[in-house]
Design an enzyme around this catalytic site. Structure first.
Site, PDB file in Angstrom:
ATOM      1  CB  SER A  19      -9.944 -15.279  15.157  1.00  0.00           C
ATOM      2  OG  SER A  19     -10.783 -14.473  14.998  1.00  0.00           O
ATOM      3  CE  LYS A  44      -9.185 -12.764  10.478  1.00  0.00           C
ATOM      4  NZ  LYS A  44     -10.192 -11.947  11.528  1.00  0.00           N
TER       5      LYS A  44
END
Length: 106
Positions: A19, A44
């Site tokens: 992320s 991600k």
């Protein structure tokens, strides 16, 4: 702008790195400010919201996506490391980082 330091920077990452941290390390890597050691990251690069439906079930809706500073989409791909390191010290990743760092500095 002036950098805070010109010291070499090595960041240890692995398949659990995901992320926003992937965008951060991509910015450092793509600007030649850091080297990455370890394993390819998770990949991600999407932001999702969870919405509850009338029947109590839910649905995840993607509301935005991350891209690296150079515009690369890393979703489901991850960030490639400069040096793959298989860490034999699972309880002490700093030892792996030190080995990778020492190798680049020598």
């Amino acid at each position: 702008w002036l950098p805070l330091t010109n010291a070499p920077v090595v960041i240890f990452v692995d398949e659990k790195t995901a992320s926003a941290s992937e965008i951060f390390i991509s910015a450092l890597k793509e600007n030649q400010r850091a080297k990455l050691a370890g394993k390819r990251t998770f990949g991600k690069a999407r932001v999702q919201t969870l919405n509850q439906l009338f029947d109590g079930s839910g649905v995840a809706v993607t509301v935005s996506k991350y891209a690296t500073p150079k515009g690369n989409d890393i979703n489901m791909i991850g960030v490639e490391v400069d040096k793959e390191v298989n860490c034999p010290y699972p309880r002490d990743p700093m030892m792996c980082l030190k080995e990778a760092f020492d190798e680049w500095i020598d």
